[in-house]
Design a protein around this motif. Structure first.
Motif, PDB file in Angstrom:
ATOM      1  N   ASP A 100       0.816  -1.217   0.000  1.00  0.00           N
ATOM      2  CA  ASP A 100       0.000   0.000   0.000  1.00  0.00           C
ATOM      3  C   ASP A 100       0.854   1.274   0.000  1.00  0.00           C
ATOM      4  O   ASP A 100       0.420   2.301  -0.504  1.00  0.00           O
ATOM      5  CB  ASP A 100      -0.955   0.023   1.197  1.00  0.00           C
ATOM      6  CG  ASP A 100      -2.055  -1.020   1.082  1.00  0.00           C
ATOM      7  OD1 ASP A 100      -2.176  -1.658   0.009  1.00  0.00           O
ATOM      8  OD2 ASP A 100      -2.794  -1.192   2.061  1.00  0.00           O
ATOM      9  N   SER A 103       1.177   3.376  -3.121  1.00  0.00           N
ATOM     10  CA  SER A 103      -0.007   4.027  -3.702  1.00  0.00           C
ATOM     11  C   SER A 103       0.252   5.498  -4.054  1.00  0.00           C
ATOM     12  O   SER A 103      -0.537   6.091  -4.781  1.00  0.00           O
ATOM     13  CB  SER A 103      -1.218   3.891  -2.776  1.00  0.00           C
ATOM     14  OG  SER A 103      -0.958   4.492  -1.534  1.00  0.00           O
ATOM     15  N   GLN A 107      -1.560   2.997  -8.622  1.00  0.00           N
ATOM     16  CA  GLN A 107      -2.660   2.288  -7.965  1.00  0.00           C
ATOM     17  C   GLN A 107      -2.146   0.898  -7.572  1.00  0.00           C
ATOM     18  O   GLN A 107      -1.377   0.277  -8.318  1.00  0.00           O
ATOM     19  CB  GLN A 107      -3.835   2.158  -8.929  1.00  0.00           C
ATOM     20  CG  GLN A 107      -5.029   1.440  -8.350  1.00  0.00           C
ATOM     21  CD  GLN A 107      -6.144   1.251  -9.380  1.00  0.00           C
ATOM     22  OE1 GLN A 107      -6.042   1.685 -10.519  1.00  0.00           O
ATOM     23  NE2 GLN A 107      -7.208   0.606  -8.963  1.00  0.00           N
TER      24      GLN A 107
END
Length: 130
Positions: A100, A103, A107
């Protein structure tokens, strides 16, 4: 859109096909980083069953894959994302949340793994058969 994913892709199986085909559907170009033999030994404590050269050949022969490269270091993932101008990073959901932090670069998408199949399980079954 450029899609990037990473893996060892050792003892190639239908689960690998599923994630690569689904990743390819997200964009125009699928780029696959294949873990080097050295990286695999560092990550998993064992050499892959198939050597780096063979795994690169297997992945590059797939019609859904546009470009393949050797992933030499886990610490270079951000650089690989930048170098290949990736819009989306795809990983299996066994890695959920672990990427994550990328990000801000692209994406990040986690796909469910194919049930009841894994390279580790296949290797264990083969060991028992011997």
């Amino acid at each position: 859109m450029n899609i990037i994913t990473f893996g060892t892709f050792d003892v190639f199986h239908v689960g690998h096909i599923h994630i690569l085909e689904r990743a390819a559907e997200l964009g125009d170009k699928l780029i696959v980083g294949v873990s080097s033999d050295k990286l695999n030994i560092a990550k998993k404590g064992r050499a892959p069953v198939y050597c780096e050269e063979d795994r690169l050949k297997i992945i590059s022969s797939l019609k859904c894959v546009d470009e393949v490269f050797v992933e030499n270091s886990l610490e270079l993932k951000a650089q690989y994302i930048k170098d290949f101008n990736a819009d989306v990073l795809v990983m299996g959901n066994d890695w959920s949340g672990k990427f994550d932090h990328f990000s801000d670069l692209c994406q990040v998408v986690y796909f469910p793994r194919t049930p009841s199949i894994s390279t580790t399980e296949i290797i264990e079954v083969v060991k028992r058969i011997k």
